[in-house]
Design a protein around this motif. Sequence first.
Motif, PDB file in Angstrom:
ATOM      1  N   HIS A 196       0.689  -1.215  -0.014  1.00 19.85           N
ATOM      2  CA  HIS A 196      -0.080   0.056   0.149  1.00 19.85           C
ATOM      3  C   HIS A 196       0.904   1.214   0.052  1.00 19.85           C
ATOM      4  O   HIS A 196       0.360   2.267   0.119  1.00 19.85           O
ATOM      5  CB  HIS A 196      -0.889  -0.117   1.296  1.00 19.85           C
ATOM      6  N   GLN A 197       2.153   1.069  -0.072  1.00 16.78           N
ATOM      7  CA  GLN A 197       3.144   2.339   0.030  1.00 16.78           C
ATOM      8  C   GLN A 197       3.480   2.839  -1.245  1.00 16.78           C
ATOM      9  O   GLN A 197       3.505   1.889  -2.251  1.00 16.78           O
ATOM     10  CB  GLN A 197       4.335   2.065   0.824  1.00 16.78           C
ATOM     11  N   THR A 198       4.056   3.933  -1.611  1.00 18.93           N
ATOM     12  CA  THR A 198       4.558   4.116  -2.885  1.00 18.93           C
ATOM     13  C   THR A 198       6.033   4.602  -2.803  1.00 18.93           C
ATOM     14  O   THR A 198       6.634   5.129  -1.841  1.00 18.93           O
ATOM     15  CB  THR A 198       3.773   5.715  -3.442  1.00 18.93           C
ATOM     16  N   THR A 224       5.229   7.802  -0.061  1.00 22.61           N
ATOM     17  CA  THR A 224       4.057   7.723   0.311  1.00 22.61           C
ATOM     18  C   THR A 224       3.736   9.148   0.781  1.00 22.61           C
ATOM     19  O   THR A 224       4.457   9.638   1.899  1.00 22.61           O
ATOM     20  CB  THR A 224       3.685   6.633   1.274  1.00 22.61           C
ATOM     21  N   PRO A 283       0.210   3.122  -5.425  1.00 23.57           N
ATOM     22  CA  PRO A 283       1.193   2.272  -4.704  1.00 23.57           C
ATOM     23  C   PRO A 283       2.223   1.395  -5.818  1.00 23.57           C
ATOM     24  O   PRO A 283       1.915   1.337  -6.791  1.00 23.57           O
ATOM     25  CB  PRO A 283       0.311   1.352  -4.057  1.00 23.57           C
TER      26      PRO A 283
END
Length: 98
Positions: free
Chosen positions: A27-29, A46, A85
């Motif tokens: 779920h992170q960028t 993120t 993400p």
Amino acid sequence: MNGDEQLLRGRVYGCDHDDPDPGPLPHQTYAALVGGPLDGLLLDITGWLLEEVDGGAALVTELGQFPGGRSLYDPRPGEPCTPGPGVSCRFYYSGDTP
């Protein structure tokens, strides 16, 4: 590629070497770091604003020209950065600073 370089690939910058899961979270960028002492690491971006991404990053490292200094990484002008993400862009090494 030496053993130290292999340990860095696919890891997230800032994670300790003994973290049970130093890899990216779904779920992170992230920005992939290319070249220099942190080549192969992922930088969690993120929540960064587009202006912050455009500004790149000065990352503390013991592996650069100045131990305890910073390695500079910047996006290339015109290279796309996709929202969402996963790995959304690349930051390229541009030098070290004390």
